[in-house]
Design a protein around this motif. Structure first.
Motif, PDB file in Angstrom:
ATOM      1  N   GLU A 147      75.562  87.810   8.427  1.00 61.84           N
ATOM      2  CA  GLU A 147      75.781  86.533   9.103  1.00 61.84           C
ATOM      3  C   GLU A 147      77.172  86.081   8.699  1.00 61.84           C
ATOM      4  N   LEU A 148      78.114  86.097   9.644  1.00 64.43           N
ATOM      5  CA  LEU A 148      79.518  85.914   9.310  1.00 64.43           C
ATOM      6  C   LEU A 148      80.125  84.750  10.070  1.00 64.43           C
ATOM      7  N   ASN A 149      80.981  84.036   9.380  1.00 65.07           N
ATOM      8  CA  ASN A 149      81.761  82.969   9.999  1.00 65.07           C
ATOM      9  C   ASN A 149      83.193  83.059   9.474  1.00 65.07           C
ATOM     10  N   PRO A 150      83.931  84.093   9.900  1.00 65.49           N
ATOM     11  CA  PRO A 150      85.309  84.237   9.434  1.00 65.49           C
ATOM     12  C   PRO A 150      86.213  83.186  10.069  1.00 65.49           C
ATOM     13  N   GLY A 158      80.655  84.231   4.553  1.00 68.80           N
ATOM     14  CA  GLY A 158      79.970  85.427   5.025  1.00 68.80           C
ATOM     15  C   GLY A 158      78.830  85.824   4.114  1.00 68.80           C
ATOM     16  N   LEU A 159      77.817  86.439   4.720  1.00 73.02           N
ATOM     17  CA  LEU A 159      76.668  86.948   3.977  1.00 73.02           C
ATOM     18  C   LEU A 159      76.342  88.329   4.523  1.00 73.02           C
ATOM     19  N   GLY A 167      66.256  84.189  10.327  1.00 70.20           N
ATOM     20  CA  GLY A 167      66.536  82.767  10.096  1.00 70.20           C
ATOM     21  C   GLY A 167      67.966  82.517   9.684  1.00 70.20           C
ATOM     22  N   THR A 168      68.891  83.269  10.258  1.00 70.83           N
ATOM     23  CA  THR A 168      70.293  83.176   9.848  1.00 70.83           C
ATOM     24  C   THR A 168      70.971  81.954  10.471  1.00 70.83           C
ATOM     25  N   GLY A 169      72.085  81.577   9.876  1.00 78.88           N
ATOM     26  CA  GLY A 169      72.875  80.486  10.417  1.00 78.88           C
ATOM     27  C   GLY A 169      74.065  80.184   9.540  1.00 78.88           C
ATOM     28  N   VAL A 170      74.861  79.253   9.981  1.00 76.72           N
ATOM     29  CA  VAL A 170      76.026  78.784   9.230  1.00 76.72           C
ATOM     30  C   VAL A 170      76.037  77.263   9.313  1.00 76.72           C
ATOM     31  N   ARG A 171      76.157  76.623   8.168  1.00 83.34           N
ATOM     32  CA  ARG A 171      76.267  75.169   8.187  1.00 83.34           C
ATOM     33  C   ARG A 171      77.583  74.739   7.575  1.00 83.34           C
ATOM     34  N   GLU A 172      78.028  73.564   7.973  1.00 80.50           N
ATOM     35  CA  GLU A 172      79.309  73.044   7.491  1.00 80.50           C
ATOM     36  C   GLU A 172      79.065  71.875   6.557  1.00 80.50           C
ATOM     37  N   TYR A 181      73.956  81.692   5.718  1.00 84.44           N
ATOM     38  CA  TYR A 181      72.671  81.869   5.036  1.00 84.44           C
ATOM     39  C   TYR A 181      71.750  82.745   5.875  1.00 84.44           C
ATOM     40  N   GLY A 182      70.722  83.253   5.249  1.00 81.41           N
ATOM     41  CA  GLY A 182      69.723  84.061   5.928  1.00 81.41           C
ATOM     42  C   GLY A 182      68.596  84.412   4.975  1.00 81.41           C
ATOM     43  N   THR A 183      67.486  84.840   5.538  1.00 86.22           N
ATOM     44  CA  THR A 183      66.319  85.219   4.755  1.00 86.22           C
ATOM     45  C   THR A 183      66.127  86.725   4.815  1.00 86.22           C
TER      46      THR A 183
END
Length: 340
Positions: A147-150, A158-159, A167-172, A181-183
């Protein structure tokens, strides 16, 4: 002369008492937030006023100095003693690395993942260029789920995982940094939600509110529910009240548990000129920016685990090109389904 020596003893004893009071009560404000990161050094120094006052037979200053020293040493020494907590369960190997706006050497980081058989990699200050370099050196084959947010600059996250992520996602965060994050479910283990943590740094007085709000906004542990693991650059030490509040929800600091809690992870770690293949003019400017930060190393990168998770080993590694050192932890996950 005698009066002057008494004044001297009080002058060196009083600061330690004030420092211990701020630390124990968790009332750091303003510049004290930044200073409190150096509490382990102050704990070591606290023996100096004790020695001076006793040598000069100034008993009241000596008593104050002893009280301050005992308080500071009591909160610091356990981090070097530890006593790794193990559970019978599958192993999960995690690694976190702040890449200094993508400047961290990708080849070295992939080699660390391979050498330590890492299952989960969390990265902060993660850029598109860093993402491309990591895959070019083979990370996609080692940790295919991600799960990436470059983002250009310092806000990316990044994860990476050896196991499938759900259940992945990116929060600010309010401070602007993002957190992926992710499970994941390791074979034979309970599911665990992992997050790449990066709150705002308290580098200026105007950022302290965001720093505290970002830390207070981190996911709390759920002792009666799913497992949570937080790994990353917390921009806080175990002497900062917001991080201690987070721990009190049901986490333990893996390095603290393993007796590696006094190993610095951020400080005068300048980019290694021996590794220059991944760096250009922008990264050289970053290197110049941190050249003046000649401060004693502090421990602000952490692996926080649910207290049901065992800690088998923790190591602080090296990453050329970054001002942080990666933290590796070998964990033991409980078996079964803890989703609540």
């Amino acid at each position: 002369m005698a009066r002057g020596l008494t004044v001297l003893c009080w002058a060196v004893a009083a600061p330690g008492l004030l420092w211990a009071t701020v630390r124990l009560l968790g009332v750091e404000r303003g510049p004290l937030v930044q200073l409190l990161a150096f509490t382990p050094y102050v704990a070591a120094w606290s023996l100096v006023p004790v020695t001076l006052a006793l040598a000069l037979r100034r008993w009241w200053p000596a008593g104050v100095a002893v009280a301050a020293a005992v308080a500071l040493i009591a909160v610091v020494v356990p981090r070097a003693v530890g006593g790794a907590t193990d559970v019978e369960g599958p192993t999960l190997r995690v690694l976190t690395a702040n890449l200094l706006a993508g400047a961290g050497d990708a080849e070295t980081l992939v080699r660390l993942v391979r050498q330590h058989e890492v299952d989960v990699l969390a990265v902060q200050e993660f850029t598109p260029e860093a993402a491309a370099r990591l895959d070019a050196y083979g990370l996609a084959g080692l940790l295919p789920h991600r799960e990436l947010n470059p983002v250009v600059g310092t806000s990316g996250s990044g994860l990476y995982s050896r196991f499938p992520l759900t259940g992945t996602g990116v929060r600010e965060n309010p401070g602007g940094f993002t957190q992926a994050y992710g499970t994941l479910t390791a074979p034979g283990a309970a599911p665990a939600t992992v997050e790449s943590v990066h709150p705002m740094a308290p580098y200026a007085l105007g950022k302290l509110r965001d720093w505290e709000r970002d830390l207070d906004g981190q996911p709390r542990a759920t002792p009666g529910g799913p497992l949570r693991i937080l790994i990353g650059d917390f921009n806080a030490t175990l002497d900062h009240a917001p991080l201690r509040r987070l721990l009190s929800s049901g986490y333990r600091d893996a390095a603290d548990a393993a007796g590696a809690g006094l190993t610095g992870t951020w400080g005068p770690y300048l980019p290694d000129r021996r590794h220059s293949s991944d760096r250009g003019p922008a990264i050289r400017r970053i290197a110049a920016r941190i050249t003046g930060d000649r401060i004693p190393p502090v421990t602000i990168d952490h692996v926080l685990v649910d207290r049901r998770v065992g800690v088998r080993d923790v190591s602080v590694l090296r990453l050329p090109g970054s001002d942080h050192r990666p933290v590796y932890a070998e964990l033991a996950l409980p078996r079964g389904d803890l989703r609540g």
